[in-house]
Scaffold this active site. Structure first.
Site, short mmCIF file in Angstrom:
data_model
loop_
_atom_site.label_atom_id
_atom_site.label_comp_id
_atom_site.label_asym_id
_atom_site.label_seq_id
_atom_site.Cartn_x
_atom_site.Cartn_y
_atom_site.Cartn_z
N THR A 348 -26.26 -20.76 -30.81
CA THR A 348 -26.39 -19.77 -31.86
C THR A 348 -25.33 -20.05 -32.91
O THR A 348 -24.45 -20.89 -32.71
CB THR A 348 -26.22 -18.34 -31.29
OG1 THR A 348 -26.50 -17.40 -32.32
CG2 THR A 348 -24.82 -18.09 -30.81
N GLY A 430 -22.27 -18.21 -27.70
CA GLY A 430 -22.27 -18.72 -26.34
C GLY A 430 -23.29 -18.08 -25.44
O GLY A 430 -23.06 -17.94 -24.24
N GLY A 431 -24.45 -17.65 -25.98
CA GLY A 431 -25.51 -17.14 -25.14
C GLY A 431 -25.05 -16.04 -24.20
O GLY A 431 -24.52 -15.01 -24.61
#
Length: 525
Positions: A348, A430-431
């Protein structure tokens, strides 16, 4: 203050405006927009769209966004949900009938309708000054003329590119090979799409030839997406959720985002004297890991599309955190929570901008996994996200896939207030790590008095998928102590996440900080 004998970076101080993001060209483009008379919203949109060209494995106009912002002259925090929905004909029962237990990461089942473009158009119209043609000009320029591939982008590209379909390989490889550091990447098809959005607004993307290109790419693979699904896409203004951590108030985007997980995690950590611990010691890392397991387990049970999330008040109630904290053994690791059905990942971008009038924008924007679903369209080379992998296929689950429904989302923007004043938009990429990253960042600031750059630079660890991933910034002694407590300690191949923030000081000075784990920087003037 950092040790100037050691490698590192200083924060950026300015008064007219600051942008912090993960690629320097996007930060510079955002600053240029401010200098042209645009505001923080204009600058954030311009920088975010350009990041889809600079970091195409991370984000793009085939993805979603979430935004927190505070208008100039106000301390109110507002939120916009720019995440898309499943096509109307999507149904978990159909996937279960095919023998699937989770939504496949690649292929049309994972593709929800991209929501970011509608959100950017809405925000430009309602809160911007310059208009879409000015905001999209930097991305159009770089898409046509090319961007030199940055080091972190080149590091991520080879692994991410494995999912690309034939059209994806055509548009995102160079002569069939992964781009090298410094090699020029161009996206002329996207430049044409951006020109159409600049001229026609949202209809240039969700209707006509561009929408047809996306529908054709999906239906050719068996997707149930229709032109009507794209035309009906609309972002949703909403109300943030918030919670205190000592003298700070943390604001997060509400469900379908997972921001409430960060608030719950901080509520759990508040039951311990974190400030008395070594900030980089095993005791803090252990308590944080256990709090994360518990908070993420709650996330997996409760977070879904806002119309289906019914236990949010329970999740954020103080007594819930107290009961969960009582389950933590300070000397022994508990088993990991049952994994969430969707596969979470790290890809992202985040951008934050504060302008001279102190409008603050916290914006996160993603296609989920590296290169999303791997499906690129034939004519324009648009990469489509795989956010549908965020759905559960469990019958009756709040997050069960259903037509017109939004999946649980990992991307979350953050914002801090102190004494009622907006003080710090921030984000941690970082998901799955993001709620943990938010909690650690806030704790670094509040419990240990770190300045923003130090709080970002500090080493990270994350309990995920049965492992405790511990960055190399921790000592071997700490890793051994954590292993002795029963953690399955591993050193991850890459760093954990990336972060940016801007602190708004009471005297009007802006302090920008950006993560060295990425290619980006903070810039101000």
């Amino acid at each position: 203050m950092r040790d100037f004998h050691q490698p590192g970076r200083s924060a950026v101080f300015a008064t007219n405006g600051v942008c912090a993001t993960s690629h320097p060209l996007a930060a510079q483009a955002a600053l240029d927009i401010l200098k042209q008379g645009g505001n923080a919203m204009d600058a954030a949109i311009a920088g975010a769209v350009l990041l889809g060209i600079c970091e195409p494995q991370m984000t793009g106009i085939g993805g979603d966004c979430f935004v927190l912002y505070s208008p100039a002259g106000s301390e109110e925090v507002m939120a916009l949900n720019g995440s898309g929905r499943a096509p109307a004909a999507a149904d978990a029962a159909d996937l279960r009938a095919r023998g699937l237990q989770t939504v496949p990461l690649t292929g049309p089942d994972a593709v929800t309708i991209p929501g970011a473009v509608d959100a950017f158009c809405h925000l430009s119209e309602t809160h911007g000054k310059l208009g879409l043609d000015a905001l999209l000009a930097p991305a159009i320029h770089y898409a046509e003329n090319g961007v030199p591939v940055a080091p972190r982008v080149a590091f991520d590209w080879p692994t991410a590119a494995k999912c690309l379909n034939e059209q994806g390989r055509h548009h995102y490889l160079i002569n069939g090979a992964v781009p090298r550091v410094g090699q020029m990447f161009r996206a002329p098809g996207q430049a044409e799409v951006l020109r159409r959005i600049a001229k026609d607004g949202r209809s240039g993307f969700y209707e006509g030839e561009v929408a047809e290109d996306m529908v054709n790419a999906l239906t050719a693979l068996g997707g149930v997406h229709t032109a009507e699904d794209f035309a009906a896409t609309a972002c949703s203004p909403t109300v943030p959720v918030s919670g205190p951590y000592k003298h700070m108030d943390l604001f997060e985007h509400p469900p379908n985002g997972q921001g409430a997980t960060a608030i719950l995690m901080l509520n759990i950590l508040a039951q311990f004297d974190i400030a008395a611990m070594d900030p980089f010691g095993a005791e803090r890392a252990h308590i944080e890991a256990e709090a994360a397991k518990l908070a993420y387990d709650a996330r997996n049970r409760f977070i879904a599309d806002a119309d289906y999330t019914t236990r949010l008040d329970h999740m954020l109630a103080p007594e819930t955190a107290q009961k969960l904290a009582a389950l933590i053994d300070p000397n022994r690791a508990m088993a990991a929570a049952a994994p969430v059905s969707e596969a979470v990942h790290k890809d992202t971008i985040y951008i934050t901008v504060v302008d001279k009038d102190r409008m603050a924008v916290s914006l996160i924007y993603s296609i989920f996994h590296g290169f999303g679903s791997g499906i690129a369209t034939s004519k324009f080379g648009l990469l489509l996200q795989n956010r549908g992998a965020g759905f559960s296929l469990q019958q009756g689950h709040a997050n069960e896939m259903r037509g017109g429904k939004r999946p649980m989302h990992t991307i979350i923007p953050g914002l801090l207030k102190q004494d009622g004043r907006v003080t710090m938009p921030f984000g941690v990429m970082g998901g799955a790590y993001q709620p943990n990253g938010h909690a650690r960042f806030v704790s670094n600031i509040v419990d240990f008095g770190m300045d923003p750059q130090t709080a970002i630079d500090a080493p990270r660890c994350f309990a995920d998928a049965g492992e405790l991933r511990v960055e190399r910034g921790y000592s071997d002694a700490v890793r051994q102590a954590l292993a002795d407590k029963g953690h399955n300690v591993v050193i991850p191949d890459g760093p954990i996440g990336g972060a940016q923030t801007i602190r708004i000081h009471a005297d009007g000075v802006l302090e920008g900080a950006s993560d060295p784990r990425k290619d980006g920087c903070a810039l101000g003037y």
